[in-house]
Design an enzyme around this catalytic site. Structure first.
Site, PDB file in Angstrom:
ATOM      1  N   PRO A  84       0.814  -1.218   0.000  1.00 22.13           N
ATOM      2  CA  PRO A  84       0.000   0.000   0.000  1.00 22.13           C
ATOM      3  C   PRO A  84       0.846   1.266   0.000  1.00 22.13           C
ATOM      4  CG  PRO A  84      -0.149  -1.163   2.106  1.00 22.13           C
ATOM      5  CD  PRO A  84       0.752  -1.944   1.252  1.00 22.13           C
ATOM      6  N   GLU A  85       0.627   2.090  -0.997  1.00 20.63           N
ATOM      7  CA  GLU A  85       1.215   3.419  -1.027  1.00 20.63           C
ATOM      8  C   GLU A  85       0.059   4.397  -0.849  1.00 20.63           C
ATOM      9  OE1 GLU A  85       3.971   3.883  -4.312  1.00 20.63           O
ATOM     10  OE2 GLU A  85       4.553   1.791  -4.157  1.00 20.63           O
TER      11      GLU A  85
END
Length: 290
Positions: free
Chosen positions: A2-3
DNA sequence: AACTGAGACCGGGTGC
DNA sequence: TGCACCCGGTCTCAG
């Protein structure tokens, strides 16, 4: 992994379900307890698991906020305010269910580490396969100094100037541009996937020294990073390996990526190459990116 | 004081 | 089948 766009997706999905609800109780996994007994701090930071369970009890979830790749659960009890900071690490995921058996993907169900029972009867569940994520209960941001050092939100109007200012500091100027744009003290929320994509779009080699770029190039690069992040937010993020939106949901940005994880350049068909920069695999086209 | 590099945290996936 | 190794976001700590 996850960014920013993936975390934004989680927050947008979670917000309407949990905001305004009260946490009746929290139960942490045996793994969390055992880890703390062994002197480590799996997932729960800065409090003993038993303390954490007491601290969060009866708190109302007043507001959810995404800040960089973090989720801030703004909590309220009587007139006191607190923040439950969550980072998804590599493999954190949230679910809202009435029974944990509703979590159908076994690899997540097997690694449930926190179950928040809401007064509504729903269970807010945090699962984390690799346990790189964190839950940190604080009174204010200053209680965890690294949070103070984060760059502004990339969509904030001062973020581009901030990036250029930081990039000119001696500490960053001679580093590679890839390392610099992935540094949360320079740009918030840009990790390996979107840094790889933005550099490809800009035809910039990831190993290029930051001080070899003109201000104009840096400004353009910053815009491209914002564009890529926005495109991903609009696509629901990139669902790669262990990233899931809430309740196992998936995004479609992975189909739009042009360089991350590619064997061949989509433009010139040259085989891509990769370089390890700041410990992360950096894929690029040796023909297009100079 | 400020920066640098290494280490720590993990289990799924991959390759031998 | 088994096992060693690789991978990665961020903090912490030693130098």
């Amino acid at each position: 992994m996850p960014e920013l766009p993936e975390v934004e997706g989680v927050v947008r999905d979670l917000r309407p379900i949990v905001e305004g609800k009260t946490i009746k109780s929290v139960s942490l996994s045996d793994v969390v307890y055992t880890s703390h007994e062994a002197g480590k701090q799996a997932i729960v930071k800065n409090a003993k698991p038993s303390q954490f369970e007491l601290l969060v009890r009866d708190m109302k979830i007043d507001k959810l906020e995404r800040r960089s790749k973090y989720i801030f659960f703004h909590l309220k009890k009587d007139d006191e305010r607190f923040i439950l900071v969550n980072h998804l690490g590599m493999s954190g995921a949230w679910f809202v269910v009435t029974d944990v058996l509703e979590i159908t993907e076994e690899k997540f169900r097997k690694h449930i580490h926190a179950i928040f029972t809401l007064a509504s009867g729903e269970l807010l569940v945090y699962a984390d396969i690799r346990r790189f994520g964190e839950l940190r209960f604080i009174k204010e941001i200053a209680d965890h100094p690294p949070l103070l050092k984060m760059a502004p939100e990339p969509f904030d109007e001062i973020a581009c100037d901030f990036f250029i200012m930081q990039s000119e500091k001696p500490k960053f100027a001679k580093k590679s541009i890839k390392e610099v744009i992935m540094d949360g003290q320079v740009i918030s929320g840009c990790g390996n996937i979107y840094a790889t994509e933005a550099l490809f779009k800009m035809l910039i080699h990831p190993g290029k020294a930051t001080n070899e770029l003109s201000r104009e190039q840096k400004t353009m690069l910053f815009r491209v990073i914002c564009d890529v992040l926005q495109e991903s937010i609009d696509s629901g993020g990139s669902t790669i390996s262990d990233y899931r939106s809430i309740n196992g949901g998936a995004g479609t940005m992975q189909h739009r990526l042009k360089m991350y994880g590619k064997k061949q350049c989509v433009v010139c068909e040259t085989n891509t190459e990769s370089l390890v920069i700041a410990g992360r695999t950096s894929t690029y086209c040796p023909q297009c990116q100079k």
